[in-house]
Write an enzyme that holds these catalytic residues in place. Structure first.
Site, mmCIF file in Angstrom:
data_model
loop_
_atom_site.group_PDB
_atom_site.id
_atom_site.type_symbol
_atom_site.label_atom_id
_atom_site.label_comp_id
_atom_site.label_asym_id
_atom_site.label_seq_id
_atom_site.Cartn_x
_atom_site.Cartn_y
_atom_site.Cartn_z
ATOM 1 N N GLU A 25 -52.188 103.548 -40.552
ATOM 2 C CA GLU A 25 -50.966 103.139 -41.249
ATOM 3 C C GLU A 25 -50.337 101.911 -40.601
ATOM 4 O O GLU A 25 -49.795 101.037 -41.289
ATOM 5 C CB GLU A 25 -49.967 104.304 -41.289
ATOM 6 C CG GLU A 25 -50.508 105.585 -41.902
ATOM 7 C CD GLU A 25 -51.181 105.372 -43.243
ATOM 8 O OE1 GLU A 25 -50.669 104.585 -44.066
ATOM 9 O OE2 GLU A 25 -52.242 105.986 -43.476
ATOM 10 N N GLU A 41 -57.536 99.418 -47.931
ATOM 11 C CA GLU A 41 -57.853 100.692 -47.304
ATOM 12 C C GLU A 41 -59.092 100.630 -46.416
ATOM 13 O O GLU A 41 -59.161 101.292 -45.384
ATOM 14 C CB GLU A 41 -58.016 101.777 -48.379
ATOM 15 C CG GLU A 41 -56.770 102.007 -49.216
ATOM 16 C CD GLU A 41 -55.571 102.426 -48.375
ATOM 17 O OE1 GLU A 41 -55.731 102.794 -47.199
ATOM 18 O OE2 GLU A 41 -54.445 102.359 -48.903
ATOM 19 N N GLY A 101 -49.768 113.141 -48.242
ATOM 20 C CA GLY A 101 -50.621 112.132 -47.640
ATOM 21 C C GLY A 101 -49.806 111.097 -46.891
ATOM 22 O O GLY A 101 -48.646 110.833 -47.214
ATOM 23 N N GLU A 141 -48.042 103.985 -45.982
ATOM 24 C CA GLU A 141 -47.725 102.870 -45.117
ATOM 25 C C GLU A 141 -46.488 102.098 -45.511
ATOM 26 O O GLU A 141 -46.419 100.869 -45.334
ATOM 27 C CB GLU A 141 -48.914 101.901 -45.061
ATOM 28 C CG GLU A 141 -49.216 101.164 -46.370
ATOM 29 C CD GLU A 141 -50.238 101.839 -47.255
ATOM 30 O OE1 GLU A 141 -50.832 101.165 -48.104
ATOM 31 O OE2 GLU A 141 -50.433 103.065 -47.093
ATOM 32 N N HIS A 194 -51.844 98.662 -41.678
ATOM 33 C CA HIS A 194 -51.383 98.219 -42.998
ATOM 34 C C HIS A 194 -50.146 97.324 -42.933
ATOM 35 O O HIS A 194 -49.861 96.608 -43.894
ATOM 36 C CB HIS A 194 -51.031 99.435 -43.860
ATOM 37 C CG HIS A 194 -52.176 100.023 -44.607
ATOM 38 N ND1 HIS A 194 -53.005 99.287 -45.412
ATOM 39 C CD2 HIS A 194 -52.613 101.314 -44.700
ATOM 40 C CE1 HIS A 194 -53.909 100.087 -45.960
ATOM 41 N NE2 HIS A 194 -53.696 101.309 -45.544
#
EC number: 3.4.11.-
Length: 962
Positions: free
Chosen positions: A360, A382, A323, A326, A363
Site C-alpha cells: 500500500e 497493482e 481489503g 491505498e 502505491h
C-alpha cells in the site's frame, strides 16, 4: 466561517426529504419521464470529455445508530467546481444509490464561478444502469468557463464494504459501529456525485460530522474540530486539509472510536497507526508502526521523490474480509492484515503485515502520485505495488528471503489461471472495459501476481540503474497526472539509451508489449541433444482454443538464464518460435537447467534424457540446483504432465528426492501439486498406496524438525524453516505418521487441561487444532467449539471442520446458518467442511438444501456463493456428481443468479476434465516411482484432514481489492 457554510445545507437537509427508503430507480422530475433509452451520452458508461473537475467541497454526516426506519444512513452535500472544455448542454456526473433533495423540482443547483450565469436546468434524472445524475440544460455551457454544481443527498451506510459503509464489532456485549470508506474502483459515486474516473483528478475539501466519543480521519490532516448542534443533538464537525490533486477512488474518511500511535520525527511527516483502543494498548499495532518509517524512507530513495503529504495514516478495521486500500494519506486495512501480537500471531501474520504495508505504501507514488488513465491498465498499479512490496519488505526484514517467496506464491497463484483459454492479457483494450462489472473483474491474480512477475522479469534483464532512473523520470513527468504503460516503456528506454554498454536485443516496448498485450505465457522446450529451442503458448488443456486472438501470434521475446552442470552460462534471448543455440547441447552426464531463479515468466520442458539427468542430480546432490529451481522443476513437471507434454510418472518421480529435502520452497510446491492427487483419489483404493509412498518421503522431514527444535520444544530460527515445520507436521499427520498424531493430540489435550494457557505455538495452531480434532472425538471437538465462543479464531473455525464424525460436521453446518453463532460465516464454513473428505457429500447436500437461505443471506450475485460452489465441487470426479451438478444448475432458484450459474458451469467443466483425467492417472505405467495402481484393501483408508495447509503459505503477491 467555512464550517458554517458547509453545515448550513445539512441543517436544511435534516428537515426535508427524510421519509422512506433510499432511491434506487430513475424517477420522473417536473412530471417528465426520463428519455427513452437510446445511444445517448447517458447510455454510455464512460464520461464525455466536455467537462473537467477542479475541486470539490464535501460534507458528510454518518449516523452510527439506526434511524426510525431501522436503517443506518449518512447524509451530505457536495459542491463540485468544473471547467467546461467543449460546448455542451449536458452535465453528466456519476451517482449510484443516492437519494437527492430537490430544488424547484431538480436534483441539483447549477451556478457560475466566473462569467455569466449558466443556462437554466431543463430536467434532471437518475440514469440507474450507467449510474449517472443527468442534468440537462436549456442552453450550452461556455468553453473555458468554470461552473459549480451543488447537491444534497442521503445514502445507506450499508455493511457491504463499498462506498461509505459501516463496520461492526462487539466491545463486550455492546455493538459498536465504525463508518469507513472503500471507493475503489467505482464506488465514490455511492458517497457523493462525482466525476468517478481515474483521469478526472481534482482537489477535495472534506468536512465530517461525527458523534461524541468518536474521531474523524481523512486524507488530509485535521484542521479543526468544533462542537455543533444537529437536530437537537450535540455532535462534532472536523474539517481537513485539502487533498493533493488526485482521483476520486483515493478519497477516504473514517469516523470511529479508535486510538493511535504517532510520531512527528520523520522529515515533517506524521506517521500514525490507528486501531481499536484495546489493540493499541496491548501492542498489536507496534509492528506496523515500527516498519512504516523505514519503508517510507526506502521508497522515497527508490522513487527519488519525497512523500508529498504532511501525514501518513493507517487504520485497522473490522471485519477480516475488508481489503486493504491505498487511499492517499489514509490507508485502510482489515485488522487481520496488519495487526501482529508476538504471543498469539504467527510468523505468517508478521510477514503478511509487512508485505501488505509495503504494497500500500508503494502505491503512494505508483498509483496515487501518477495514476493510470483507465482501469484497463490496472495491472500497472497493482503489479508494480506487488513487486515493490517484496523489495521493500526484503530491506526491512532481510532474513526472510522475500523475493523467492514472492515467486513461489505468485506462481502458485497465477500460473494455472493464466494457462486457461479463458485468461486475459495484462493490458486489456479500453473498449472492453467500461461497466463497473467489467472493471471489478480485473482485480484478479493476473493483474496482481502476473503483473508483479512480469515487472520482476523486466527489472532483472535491465541494469538496476536503468530501472530506477527510468522510473524516476516517469514519476517526474506525470506527477499529479495520469499515464499508461507506453509512457513507462518510453522512460525506461530513454534511461537505457543513456547508459553506456547497456543494450537489449529489441526495444523495451517491443519486448514488454508481447508480455502484456497477449494473454498466457510460453513453455520453452530445449532439446539438449541438438541445442534446438522452441516456444509455444502453454495451455493446461492442449486441445483448448484461446477465446481471443493474439496480436503477436502467441510468440514472446524470452530472456533465458541457464546453467550447465550447476555453472551459470551467458543469457540467451529466444526471439522467435524456434531457434538453435549450440551451447545448449550436452554430452554424457551433462545436464542443463533454464530459467535460473525463475526470473522469467514461463515454463521449461526438456528432452527426456535431460529430464532423467536432472532427476538423477536431485537424488544424488540436490543442493547443486538452486532451491527456487528445485521448486520450479517440481511445478513445471506436474503441470507439463497435466498438459500431456510429459508422462505423469515422470512428474511423480520428481518427488522421490524429497526424502532428502529440508527447504520450504520445494516442499510447498510439491504439496500444492500433490494436493490434486489427494482430491482425486482420497475416496478410492489408490489412496492407501499413495499414503504409504508419501509417508516414506515426509518422515525424514518430520524427524529433521524434531531434532532441530529439541524434540518440539523450540521454534526453528529461520523464517522459511518455521513455514516448513508446519508442512512437516501437517503432511505427516495427513499421511498418518503415528508419532505426529500422538504429538498434536498431546499438545491439544494439554491445552484442554489448562484452557487459559495455550501451549501450542501460534505458527502451528491451525495444523495442530485440525489434526488433533481429526484424531480425537467429540470431547476434542466440543472443547474447540467452546474456545471459539470465547476467542474469535479463524484457525479454530477451520479446524472444527476436520473432524471425521459426520454428526459433528452436520451440527457444524447447521450452526453456520444460525444467527446466534455470529462468529461463523456460512459460505466459509461450508467450504471448509467440503475440503474434508468426510464432509464433502454433507456440504454438497447442505448447500443444495439451503440454497435459497444462502441467496437471501448474501444476495443472488454475491461472490461468496460462487466461491462456495467452487470449494464444494472441487473434488468432483464421477458421473454421478456431474449429473447432480447439472440438476442443481437447472433449478429455478439457481438460474436466477448469473454468477452462481456461471460457477456451476465452470464446476461441470472441471468435473468432466477430472473424470477424463482420473482413470488415465490411475493406469499410468510406472518407472521406479510412487505406486499408483489400486491394490486390494482390507479396509478403506482413514479419512484425512482438509487439503494442504494453505495457512502456511506466505502472502507477497496480494489478491486483494487494492
Amino acid at each position: 466561517m467555512l464550517q458554517a457554510v458547509l453545515l448550513l445545507p445539512l441543517l436544511i437537509f435534516s428537515l426535508v426529504d427524510t421519509q422512506g427508503g433510499l432511491e434506487t430507480e430513475a424517477k420522473p422530475v417536473n412530471g417528465t419521464s426520463p428519455p427513452t433509452p437510446s445511444y445517448e451520452p447517458w447510455d454510455r458508461y464512460r464520461l464525455p470529455d466536455s467537462l473537467l473537475p477542479e475541486y470539490y467541497n464535501v460534507t458528510l454526516w454518518p449516523r452510527l445508530h439506526v434511524d426510525e426506519h431501522g436503517m443506518y444512513i449518512f447524509t451530505g452535500n457536495s459542491t463540485v467546481v468544473f471547467r467546461c472544455v467543449k460546448e455542451t448542454d449536458l452535465v453528466l456526473i456519476h451517482s449510484n444509490k443516492l437519494n437527492f433533495t430537490t430544488y424547484s423540482g431538480h436534483h441539483a443547483i447549477l451556478s457560475a464561478v466566473d462569467g455569466p450565469s449558466p443556462p437554466a436546468i431543463k430536467t434532471t434524472w437518475l440514469q440507474v444502469r450507467t449510474q449517472y445524475l443527468v442534468v440537462q440544460l436549456n442552453g450550452n455551457l461556455v468553453p473555458g468557463k468554470s461552473y459549480q454544481l451543488f447537491t444534497e443527498f442521503r445514502g445507506e451506510l450499508a455493511d457491504d464494504l463499498k462506498g461509505f459503509y459501516r463496520s461492526e464489532y462487539y466491545q463486550g456485549s455492546e455493538l459498536k459501529i465504525i463508518a469507513a470508506t472503500h471507493m475503489q474502483p467505482t464506488d465514490a459515486r455511492r458517497v457523493f456525485p462525482c466525476f468517478d474516473e481515474p483521469s478526472m483528478k481534482a482537489v477535495f475539501h472534506v468536512s465530517l460530522i461525527h458523534e461524541p466519543g468518536t474521531v474523524a480521519i481523512s486524507n488530509g490532516m485535521e484542521i479543526d474540530t468544533v462542537n455543533v448542534t444537529m437536530n437537537g443533538f450535540g455532535v462534532f464537525q472536523t474539517t481537513f486539509q485539502p487533498t493533493k490533486r488526485m482521483s476520486t477512488y483515493l478519497l477516504a474518511f473514517v469516523a470511529c472510536d479508535c486510538s493511535h500511535m504517532r510520531t512527528d520525527e520523520r522529515n515533517k511527516v506524521t506517521i500514525r497507526v490507528w486501531a481499536r483502543r484495546e489493540f493499541i494498548t496491548e501492542g498489536s499495532a507496534d509492528y506496523a508502526f515500527k516498519v512504516t518509517g523505514p519503508l517510507l524512507e526506502l521508497f522515497e530513495t527508490f522513487y527519488n521523490w519525497s512523500y508529498p503529504l504532511m501525514k501518513y495514516d493507517q487504520i485497522a478495521l473490522p471485519p477480516s474480509s475488508a481489503g486493504p486500500m491505498e487511499n492517499w494519506g489514509l490507508v485502510t486495512y482489515s485488522e487481520a492484515a496488519i495487526l501482529y501480537h508476538p504471543e498469539r500471531s504467527s510468523n505468517k501474520d508478521k510477514e503478511r503485515a509487512a508485505t501488505i504495508l509495503a504494497h500500500e505504501l508503494a502505491h503512494m507514488w505508483f498509483g496515487n502520485l501518477v495514476t493510470i488513465k483507465w482501469w484497463s491498465d490496472l495491472w500497472l498499479n497493482e503489479g508494480f505495488a506487488t513487486y515493490m512490496s517484496c523489495l521493500g519488505t526484503s530491506k526491512v526484514e532481510p532474513s526472510w528471503n522475500l523475493e523467492d517467496l514472492m515467486v513461489l506464491d505468485a506462481v502458485l497463484d497465477v500460473f494455472v489461471d493464466d494457462s486457461l483459454p479463458s485468461s486475459h492479457p495484462l493490458s486489456t483494450p479500453e473498449e472492453e472495459i467500461s461497466s463497473p462489472e467489467e472493471i471489478n473483474a480485473l482485480f484478479d491474480s493476473i493483474t496482481y501476481s502476473k503483473g508483479g512477475l512480469v515487472l520482476r522479469m523486466l527489472s532483472d534483464f535491465l541494469p538496476d540503474s536503468v530501472f530506477t532512473r527510468g522510473l524516476a523520470a516517469y514519476l517526474k513527468q506525470f506527477a499529479y497526472s495520469n499515464a499508461g504503460y507506453s509512457d513507462l516503456w518510453k522512460h525506461l528506454q530513454g534511461a537505457l539509451d543513456q547508459t553506456k554498454g547497456a543494450n537489449l536485443p529489441a526495444a523495451v516496448h517491443d519486448i514488454m508489449n508481447r508480455w502484456i498485450l497477449q494473454m498466457g505465457y510460453p513453455v520453452v522446450t530445449i532439446d539438449s541433444r541438438t541445442g534446438d529451442i522452441s516456444q509455444k503458448h502453454f495451455l493446461l488443456d492442449p486441445e483448448s482454443v484461446p477465446h481471443r486472438t493474439s496480436p503477436f501470434n502467441y510468440e514472446w521475446i524470452v530472456p533465458i538464464k541457464w546453467m550447465k552442470n550447476g555453472v551459470p552460462q551467458s543469457q540467451h534471448w529466444l526471439m522467435n518460435k524456434t531457434a538453435q543455440h549450440e551451447a545448449m547441447r550436452t554430452e554424457g552426464a551433462e545436464w542443463l537447467l533454464a530459467n535460473i531463479n525463475m526470473s522469467g515468466y514461463y515454463r521449461v520442458n526438456y528432452d527426456l534424457g535431460n529430464w532423467e539427468r536432472l532427476l538423477i542430480q536431485l537424488k544424488t546432490n540436490h543442493q547443486i540446483i538452486p532451491v527456487i529451481n528445485r521448486a520450479q522443476i517440481l511445478n513445471d513437471a506436474f503441470n507439463l504432465a497435466r498438459a500431456k507434454m510429459i508422462n505423469v510418472t515422470l512428474a511423480l518421480r520428481s518427488t522421490q528426492y524429497l526424502s532428502k529435502e529440508t527447504k520450504y520452497l520445494p516442499w510447498e510446491m510439491a504439496i500444492d501439486n500433490l494436493d490434486h492427487f489427494f482430491l482425486m483419489f482420497d475416496r478410492s483404493d489408490v489412496f492407501a498406496p499413495m499414503q504409504t509412498y508419501l509417508r516414506k518421503q515426509v518422515e525424514p522431514l518430520f524427524r529433521y524438525f524434531k531434532t532441530i527444535t529439541s524434540n518440539w520444544t523450540q521454534l526453528p530460527s529461520g523464517h522459511t524453516d518455521q513455514y516448513n515445520q508446519v508442512n512437516a507436521i501437517s503432511l505427516a499427520c495427513r499421511v498418518e505418521v503415528s508419532e505426529c498424531q500422538r504429538l498434536v493430540l498431546g499438545w491439544y489435550k494439554q491445552w484442554m487441561r489448562l484452557p487459559d494457557s495455550n501451549p501450542i505455538p501460534p505458527n502451528l495452531r491451525w495444523t495442530v487444532f485440525c489434526h488433533a480434532i481429526e484424531a480425537g472425538g467429540e470431547e476434542e471437538w466440543l472443547f474447540g467449539w467452546d474456545m471459539l465462543q470465547n476467542f474469535s479464531s479463524q484457525e479454530m473455525v477451520h479446524a472444527l471442520s476436520c473432524t471425521k464424525e459426520p454428526r459433528l460436521l452436520e451440527r457444524y453446518l447447521k450452526y453456520s446458518l444460525d444467527p446466534k453463532h455470529w462468529r461463523l460465516d456460512a459460505s466459509t464454513t461450508i467450504g471448509y467442511v467440503a475440503t474434508n473428505v468426510a464432509g464433502q457429500a454433507l456440504a454438497w447436500d447442505f448447500l443444495r438444501s439451503n440454497w435459497r437461505h444462502m441467496v437471501n443471506l448474501y444476495g443472488k450475485e454475491a461472490e461468496s456463493l460462487s466461491e462456495v460452489i467452487r470449494k464444494v465441487t472441487k473434488r468432483f470426479s464421477t458421473e454421478q456428481e456431474l449429473k447432480q451438478l447439472q440438476q442443481f444448475k437447472d433449478d429455478p432458484s439457481v438460474t436466477e443468479s448469473e454468477s452462481a450459474a456461471a460457477a456451476l458451469q465452470r464446476a461441470a467443466k472441471r468435473t468432466t476434465a477430472n473424470i477424463q483425467r482420473r482413470p488415465k492417472i490411475m493406469q499410468s505405467p510406472q518407472k521406479d516411482g510412487p505406486p499408483l495402481q489400486p491394490r486390494p484393501a482390507r479396509h478403506r483408508p482413514r479419512q484425512t484432514s482438509p487439503g494442504t495447509d494453505t495457512g502456511s503459505r506466505t502472502v507477497c503477491s496480494l489478491n486483494t481489492t487494492s
